[in-house]
Design an enzyme around this catalytic site. Structure first.
Site, short mmCIF file in Angstrom:
data_model
loop_
_atom_site.label_atom_id
_atom_site.label_comp_id
_atom_site.label_asym_id
_atom_site.label_seq_id
_atom_site.Cartn_x
_atom_site.Cartn_y
_atom_site.Cartn_z
N CYS A 301 0.79 -1.24 0.00
CA CYS A 301 0.00 0.00 0.00
C CYS A 301 0.83 1.30 0.00
CB CYS A 301 -1.03 0.01 1.13
SG CYS A 301 -0.34 -0.18 2.79
N ARG A 331 10.26 -9.85 -0.56
CA ARG A 331 10.98 -9.70 0.70
C ARG A 331 12.11 -10.69 0.73
NH1 ARG A 331 6.11 -8.81 5.18
NH2 ARG A 331 5.15 -7.13 3.99
N GLU A 333 13.62 -13.03 2.53
CA GLU A 333 13.24 -13.73 3.75
C GLU A 333 14.41 -14.48 4.36
OE1 GLU A 333 10.73 -13.71 5.63
OE2 GLU A 333 9.07 -12.86 4.49
N ARG A 342 6.20 -19.42 2.77
CA ARG A 342 7.19 -18.36 3.04
C ARG A 342 8.08 -18.22 1.82
NH1 ARG A 342 8.54 -15.37 7.05
NH2 ARG A 342 7.39 -16.60 8.55
N GLU A 350 -4.30 -6.24 -2.01
CA GLU A 350 -4.15 -5.25 -0.94
C GLU A 350 -5.36 -4.33 -0.99
OE1 GLU A 350 -1.95 -5.01 1.46
OE2 GLU A 350 -1.71 -2.90 2.00
N ASP A 411 -4.40 -10.26 12.90
CA ASP A 411 -3.88 -11.30 12.02
C ASP A 411 -4.85 -12.47 12.01
OD1 ASP A 411 -1.55 -10.21 11.09
OD2 ASP A 411 -0.22 -11.27 12.47
N GLU A 424 -0.02 -17.34 9.74
CA GLU A 424 -0.70 -16.07 9.48
C GLU A 424 -0.97 -15.98 7.98
OE1 GLU A 424 1.99 -12.84 10.23
OE2 GLU A 424 0.91 -11.74 8.67
N ASN A 427 -4.29 -10.19 7.07
CA ASN A 427 -4.50 -9.25 8.17
C ASN A 427 -5.54 -8.20 7.82
OD1 ASN A 427 -3.19 -7.31 6.57
ND2 ASN A 427 -1.22 -7.70 7.52
N CYS A 453 -5.83 -0.91 6.04
CA CYS A 453 -5.51 -1.76 4.90
C CYS A 453 -5.58 -3.22 5.33
CB CYS A 453 -4.15 -1.42 4.29
SG CYS A 453 -2.74 -1.92 5.27
N ARG A 460 -0.63 -17.81 0.87
CA ARG A 460 -0.95 -18.20 2.24
C ARG A 460 -2.35 -18.81 2.33
NH1 ARG A 460 2.42 -15.61 6.30
NH2 ARG A 460 4.51 -15.72 5.41
#
Ligand code: SER
Ligand code: ZN
Length: 494
Positions: A301, A331, A333, A342, A350, A411, A424, A427, A453, A460
């Site tokens: 976002c 990311r 990780e 992951r 989003e 979450d 998770e 969110n 947001c 996931r």
């Protein structure tokens, strides 16, 4: 922590002044310097000595008026008083600035403005290397804040982020007990991409992702009146400065650099080297690219907010409701290869909403209800909801909760039978005034402007769903099967 500030400086003047003139100035300076400071606090010593076309100055103070703030006050007073005598101020040189704290500190600070930091006998001395500009920019204050922050982080270092259970779904029958990533690899539904933490998603799993999106749009975003936008996926430093990410995400960024020039001649040696060796001359390339201009999307976002940056909006357009699903997030990780749960490159819808605090809080509730309906009716999941450290604080490296209780992140965690653990997978967050503030967005009425947001991680969702329901469509909830109809079989391998 208690502080003592000791500053020596020289103020340059446009002309000479006599020591007597300075003596006359001492009274107004001493009278005005500690204005607004509690009795007996602030500047305890101030010495001024005329020195040709300058004034040598020494200030001793406590935390009620830090010496660098006192210096700025003196600069103002002197420029008024000397102005009457037709002498102007020509700048300040800081000769020495020492801050003493009454505590031994075990923190390391590597910033260019610190010459020396020593702890001994229950005291820490800090020698700063700052000039007038740094003092105007409040750099000494920020250094002290940083020390306090590092000290706190050391003390609470082992303390984990906030986590508080707020909802639990019914227990569900699990139809599967395996690791879905492994099963998908076997079935050729996915293959690891050529980059770290990256998967190529085949037609079947892609259809599942798109079905998730279809359900979210049909059941949630359309009824609630959301509109689709396309957010940039390359994020500049300026955005991350405003979003707060510039404080902490460096170890996780996928950095982006541009060429120093697009002149083919400048790049000829790289091309030739490759043609001859069939190897990429990475070191040579490093010399030919600029430093990073930012990185790939991390939180999705933040780069949207440039759309509203610096603008004032009429109250009656609120609440604004939008979403983006136009690309990947990246990311760097930790750890080795994980499953699709992951990854370094992932896909997420989003959702962003903006309005008055009441509107934003109410919308978060509506989304939560909508998600619950989807998880019950379409996915039949076992999940729970937890109030956690707000995502933007976590991403800034902070662990506490927000001081305003209605600001924060919920979450959603789904159960993974094969791991006997929770993951998770989404969110919902009320972000308070953080983004409107950071990007200078205002309401015409000057009322508070808030935003929220919610990130829906497609990998996931799939990881949780497949872990609970497996790969036999007969075991999948009817409502989902009706949406997905069938899974395309496109590839066969020999
Ligand atoms: N922007 C939020 C995050 O990064 C929600 O997706 O977690
Ligand atoms: Zn977000």
């Amino acid at each position: 922590m208690n502080y003592e500030f000791h500053l020596k400086a020289r103020i340059r003047l446009s002309g000479e002044i006599e020591d007597e003139v300075l003596r006359e100035l001492e009274d107004p300076v001493k009278e005005r310097i500690n204005k607004g400071v509690p009795e007996g606090r602030g500047v305890s010593k101030i010495e001024m000595r005329a020195d040709g076309t300058g004034i040598e100055l020494e200030i001793l103070s406590d935390r009620y008026l830090r010496a660098h703030d006192a210096l700025l006050r003196i600069r103002k007073i002197l420029s008024q008083e000397l102005g009457k005598r037709r002498v102007g101020l020509r700048g300040i040189e800081i000769r020495d600035y020492t801050i003493t704290m009454d505590e031994s500190l075990n923190v390391r600070l590597k910033v260019p403005f610190i010459k020396e930091m020593r702890s001994a006998n229950g005291k820490t001395t800090l020698k700063l290397d700052v000039g007038e500009t740094e003092i105007e920019k409040r750099i000494p204050d920020r250094i002290l804040n940083l020390i306090e922050e590092k000290k706190r982080a050391k003390e609470y270092g082992s303390k984990s982020e906030h986590w508080e259970l707020v909802f639990e779904s019914k227990k569900k029958d699990f139809k599967y007990n395996g690791d879905p990533t492994e099963e998908m690899i076997k079935r050729h539904w996915i293959k690891h991409g050529s980059c770290r933490g990256q998967w190529i998603y085949g037609p079947q799993i892609t259809k599942l992702f798109r079905t998730f999106e279809k359900i979210v749009i049909k059941e949630l975003l359309e009824p609630l009146g959301y509109h689709e936008m396309i957010f940039p996926k390359l994020v500049s430093w300026d955005v991350w400065k405003r979003s707060g990410h510039a404080k902490a995400i460096y170890p996780e960024i996928y950095y982006v650099c541009t060429p120093k020039t697009r002149d083919p001649e400048f790049w000829e040696d790289v091309m030739d080297y490759y043609k001859v060796t069939h190897e990429i001359p990475v070191e040579l390339i490093k010399e030919k690219i600029e430093g990073p201009i930012g990185g790939m999307t991390y939180a999705q976002c933040p780069p949207f907010w440039v759309f509203l940056q610096g603008r004032t909006l009429p109250d009656d357009v609120m609440p604004i409701k939008i979403f983006d699903r136009s690309g990947t997030s990246h990311r760097y990780e930790s750890g080795g290869i994980h499953g699709i749960e992951r990854v370094d490159e992932f896909h997420r819808i989003e959702i962003v909403w903006i309005g008055t605090p009441e509107q934003v809080i109410e919308e978060a509730e509506k989304l939560r209800e909508g998600y619950r309906r989807i998880f019950e009716e379409y996915l039949d999941l076992q999940w729970r909801e937890a109030r956690v450290t707000p995502w933007f604080m976590a991403q800034e490296g902070l662990t506490e909760t927000h001081e305003n209780k209605s600001v924060g992140t919920i979450d959603f965690e789904g159960y993974l039978p094969y791991k006997q653990n929770w993951l998770e997978f989404q969110n919902v967050s009320v972000n308070g005034d953080k983004y409107p503030k950071g990007f200078s967005v205002k309401l015409q009425s000057k009322k508070d402007l808030w935003s929220g947001c919610s990130g829906i991680g497609l990998e996931r969702w799939a990881a949780v769903f497949l872990a609970q329901k497996g790969f036999n469509l007969d075991d999948w909830p009817e409502k989902l099967v009706k949406e997905i109809r069938e899974l395309p079989e496109v590839f066969r391998f020999l």
